[in-house]
Design an enzyme around this catalytic site. Sequence first.
Site, PDB file in Angstrom:
ATOM      1  N   GLU A 155       0.793  -1.228   0.000  1.00 12.11           N
ATOM      2  CA  GLU A 155       0.000   0.000   0.000  1.00 12.11           C
ATOM      3  C   GLU A 155       0.829   1.284   0.000  1.00 12.11           C
ATOM      4  O   GLU A 155       0.796   2.068   0.968  1.00 12.11           O
ATOM      5  CB  GLU A 155      -0.958  -0.018   1.193  1.00 12.11           C
ATOM      6  CG  GLU A 155      -1.873  -1.244   1.202  1.00 12.11           C
ATOM      7  CD  GLU A 155      -2.973  -1.178   2.267  1.00 12.11           C
ATOM      8  OE1 GLU A 155      -2.864  -0.362   3.188  1.00 12.11           O
ATOM      9  OE2 GLU A 155      -3.943  -1.945   2.137  1.00 12.11           O
ATOM     10  N   GLU A 196      -5.087  -8.932   0.522  1.00 12.83           N
ATOM     11  CA  GLU A 196      -5.727  -8.694   1.823  1.00 12.83           C
ATOM     12  C   GLU A 196      -7.217  -8.496   1.637  1.00 12.83           C
ATOM     13  O   GLU A 196      -7.639  -7.784   0.719  1.00 12.83           O
ATOM     14  CB  GLU A 196      -5.213  -7.406   2.508  1.00 12.83           C
ATOM     15  CG  GLU A 196      -3.873  -7.518   3.163  1.00 12.83           C
ATOM     16  CD  GLU A 196      -3.411  -6.199   3.796  1.00 12.83           C
ATOM     17  OE1 GLU A 196      -4.274  -5.398   4.228  1.00 12.83           O
ATOM     18  OE2 GLU A 196      -2.196  -5.988   3.837  1.00 12.83           O
TER      19      GLU A 196
HETATM   20  C1  FCB Z   1      -4.393  -2.516   5.483  1.00 11.42           C
HETATM   21  C2  FCB Z   1      -2.995  -2.807   5.966  1.00 11.42           C
HETATM   22  C3  FCB Z   1      -2.925  -3.872   7.035  1.00 11.42           C
HETATM   23  C4  FCB Z   1      -4.076  -3.782   8.013  1.00 11.42           C
HETATM   24  C5  FCB Z   1      -5.399  -3.690   7.283  1.00 11.42           C
HETATM   25  C6  FCB Z   1      -6.594  -3.644   8.177  1.00 11.42           C
HETATM   26  O1  FCB Z   1      -4.439  -1.219   5.007  1.00 11.42           O
HETATM   27  O2  FCB Z   1      -2.185  -3.210   4.900  1.00 11.42           O
HETATM   28  O3  FCB Z   1      -1.676  -3.779   7.672  1.00 11.42           O
HETATM   29  O4  FCB Z   1      -3.876  -2.726   8.872  1.00 11.42           O
HETATM   30  O5  FCB Z   1      -5.393  -2.571   6.452  1.00 11.42           O
END
Ligand code: FCB
Length: 442
Positions: A164, A349
Amino acid sequence: MKKFPEGFLWGVATSSYQIEGSPFADGAGMSIWHTFSHTPGNVKNGDNGNVACDHYNRWREDVEIMKKLGVRAYRFSVSWPRVLPEGTGRVNQKGLDFYDRLVDALLKNEIVPFVTLYHWDLPFELQLKGGWANRESAWWFGEYAKVLFERLGDRVKYWATFNEPWVVAVVGHLFGVHAPGTRDIYVTFHVVHNLLRAHAKAVKIFRDTVKDGKIGLVFNNGAFSPASEKAEDVLAAKFLHQFNNYPLFLEPIYKGNYPELVLERLGEFFPRDYEKDMDEIRQPLDFVGMNYYAGHLVKYDPDSPTKVSFVSRNIPKTEMGWEIEPEGLYRLLKSLKEEYNPSEVYVTENGAAFKDEVVDGRVHDPERIEYLKAHIEQVWRAIQDGIPVKGYFVWSLLDNFEWAEGYTKRFGIVYVDFKTQKRIIKSSGYWYSEVVKENGLK
Ligand code: FCB
């Protein structure tokens, strides 16, 4: 039954500062998340990562849990200051050994390691030199990446440079909510540009050191929908997509310039002569990593500096207050293919925070199961449409240190009692384990 392609990489994800604890063990240097979280007022309840999930000591148990769940892959990140305490120069073998042992244990248990080089814990020594705002950061990162490729590249075949980068640049340097806590719009866009340069440096080194591996980049993404059909609202959603989502970085990597609306509204903040670096930045990627959590309704707002604001909707939200919109993931995967057509995509994620409680030694979390199921269904849909999604990672394996939210938000499919460090597999963990075993949804 919604079956997934054979070999689909079902995984779980974590990051170093959020789970490891032991920030100074075995000669590690400080990271900016250590200094930031120890600065009063930055993190809820004054929480920090001193102990976190104590994963630095309990990693064997955590690998056992993954084995028990049957997951096929584990996405974790390496703490740069453990490996290079000053950020460059001297390599700390003991820090490197930690990740070496972890990788071996994963492979022994047939879990594919998926390594992120940078999940936000920059060595503090480099912050003292300006951190990502310094053009030199691209070389620092290249040096660090090389150490890891050389040590782990024989066994680790999946690598992500940055997690990110938008969050690193904007939340860390414009909002000041994450480390290093800067609030400067010019610094922010210098950081965006340097992260891309650093990424490109690492990719180039990777091509010479790990011949049979894949390297990519992981983005945060929101599904932005216009509040009305009015042209100005549609443009607001389009701008946010170009600025907050993968196009901010993929447009330079695939097409050699920043997205049109970003340049129009924010171009003045980029480094002068940034175009000169674009040839260097255009390094082909092996995959794109998509993180996805929520959708947002947006509208034109003449009073906002970017001319955009958010409209809250009366729809189900997670504990983070994030609006649940599973189809948003499908739409983003689809637009990614249309816009850049990457050869491979991983949902790196996806997950949710809810109020979890231990009752009679168990944690029952039906809302999380529902959330995961709805999103995995959308991944399945995308695959039916020919989008090359090759894997999916739940955020997160463990409840952990949720950045500025401290320990108040639980994202794990495994519950962690932070007082005793006891782990309890939640209902969602058992449910996910079935999905992996069946290679699909019932
Ligand atoms: C993302 C991050 C991760 C975690 C999630 C909830 O932005 O990459 O580390 O904090 O959110």
